[in-house]
Write an enzyme that holds these catalytic residues in place. Sequence first.
Site, mmCIF file in Angstrom:
data_model
loop_
_atom_site.group_PDB
_atom_site.id
_atom_site.type_symbol
_atom_site.label_atom_id
_atom_site.label_comp_id
_atom_site.label_asym_id
_atom_site.label_seq_id
_atom_site.Cartn_x
_atom_site.Cartn_y
_atom_site.Cartn_z
ATOM 1 N N CYS A 181 -1.422 0.708 7.370
ATOM 2 C CA CYS A 181 -2.858 0.393 7.489
ATOM 3 C C CYS A 181 -3.233 -0.837 6.658
ATOM 4 O O CYS A 181 -3.425 -1.926 7.195
ATOM 5 C CB CYS A 181 -3.715 1.591 7.061
ATOM 6 N N ARG A 182 -3.334 -0.682 5.336
ATOM 7 C CA ARG A 182 -3.909 -1.746 4.513
ATOM 8 C C ARG A 182 -2.998 -2.957 4.342
ATOM 9 O O ARG A 182 -3.443 -4.110 4.505
ATOM 10 C CB ARG A 182 -4.301 -1.197 3.134
ATOM 11 N N SER A 183 -1.724 -2.742 3.980
ATOM 12 C CA SER A 183 -0.907 -3.923 3.651
ATOM 13 C C SER A 183 -0.507 -4.761 4.865
ATOM 14 O O SER A 183 -0.490 -5.991 4.764
ATOM 15 C CB SER A 183 0.305 -3.554 2.775
ATOM 16 N N CYS A 223 0.868 -1.182 0.000
ATOM 17 C CA CYS A 223 0.000 0.000 0.000
ATOM 18 C C CYS A 223 0.905 1.232 0.000
ATOM 19 O O CYS A 223 2.081 1.140 -0.369
ATOM 20 C CB CYS A 223 -0.970 -0.020 1.181
ATOM 21 N N ASN A 250 2.261 1.503 4.369
ATOM 22 C CA ASN A 250 2.590 0.226 5.039
ATOM 23 C C ASN A 250 2.276 0.261 6.537
ATOM 24 O O ASN A 250 2.917 -0.401 7.335
ATOM 25 C CB ASN A 250 4.060 -0.169 4.804
ATOM 26 N N ASP A 288 -8.040 3.735 0.926
ATOM 27 C CA ASP A 288 -7.127 4.163 1.993
ATOM 28 C C ASP A 288 -7.966 4.640 3.193
ATOM 29 O O ASP A 288 -8.721 5.601 3.074
ATOM 30 C CB ASP A 288 -6.281 5.309 1.441
HETATM 31 P P1 4NP Z 1 -1.820 2.730 4.085
HETATM 32 O O1 4NP Z 1 -2.479 4.066 4.652
HETATM 33 O O2 4NP Z 1 -1.281 3.087 2.710
HETATM 34 O O3 4NP Z 1 -2.975 1.801 4.001
HETATM 35 O O4 4NP Z 1 -0.756 2.340 5.066
HETATM 36 C C1 4NP Z 1 -1.790 5.289 4.727
HETATM 37 C C2 4NP Z 1 -1.004 5.556 5.823
HETATM 38 C C3 4NP Z 1 -0.339 6.754 5.900
HETATM 39 C C4 4NP Z 1 -0.469 7.691 4.909
HETATM 40 C C5 4NP Z 1 -1.254 7.416 3.796
HETATM 41 C C6 4NP Z 1 -1.914 6.216 3.706
HETATM 42 N N1 4NP Z 1 0.194 8.940 5.008
HETATM 43 O O5 4NP Z 1 -0.023 9.795 4.147
HETATM 44 O O6 4NP Z 1 0.980 9.148 5.954
#
Ligand code: 4NP
Length: 155
Positions: free
Chosen positions: A13-15, A8, A11, A123
């Site tokens: 939340c989703r992955s 993602c 790294n 996201d």
């Molecule tokens: P992820 O979510 O891609 O599912 O881990 C996010 C976590 C942090 C951010 C964006 C998406 N960020 O912009 O910090």
Amino acid sequence: MKSLLFVCLGNICRSPTAQAVFDHKLAQADIRLLTDSAGTGDWHIGRPPDPRSQAFARAWGVDISAQRARRICADDFDRFDRIYAMDRSNLADIVALARPGCRARIDLVMSLAPEYGVEEVPDPYYGGDTGFQRVIDMLSAAADRLIEELQQTQR
Ligand code: 4NP
């Protein structure tokens, strides 16, 4: 097929959730695969998953607190058989880093479950709690389809 990498943006939340949901379901099905997760961005390297992702994962029955964020690297394209992106933006970023002829097949994770009718795992970072549960529900459906695929090809 021996190894899966979930990717993602952050790294956190989703992955990491994807890795844990797939690990849990694969273990239940007695299928052994190497799994990992990574992000395309570098903001959270070394950090544990978002506390909201940890809480929703725990409520679903998996502990993701020991995971630490890392960035996808060149070696990943030859270490993993499949690299699953959460959304189209991740997919474009991953494809841009890939060397032609690399081992990994790169695709959207929800391509595993077309009947779900949603191409991207949204996201959840800037949204409310429902987004985190939705991530788990979508990935759970995708993991079920992958397991069906593996069980059919083993037969
Ligand atoms: P992820 O979510 O891609 O599912 O881990 C996010 C976590 C942090 C951010 C964006 C998406 N960020 O912009 O910090």
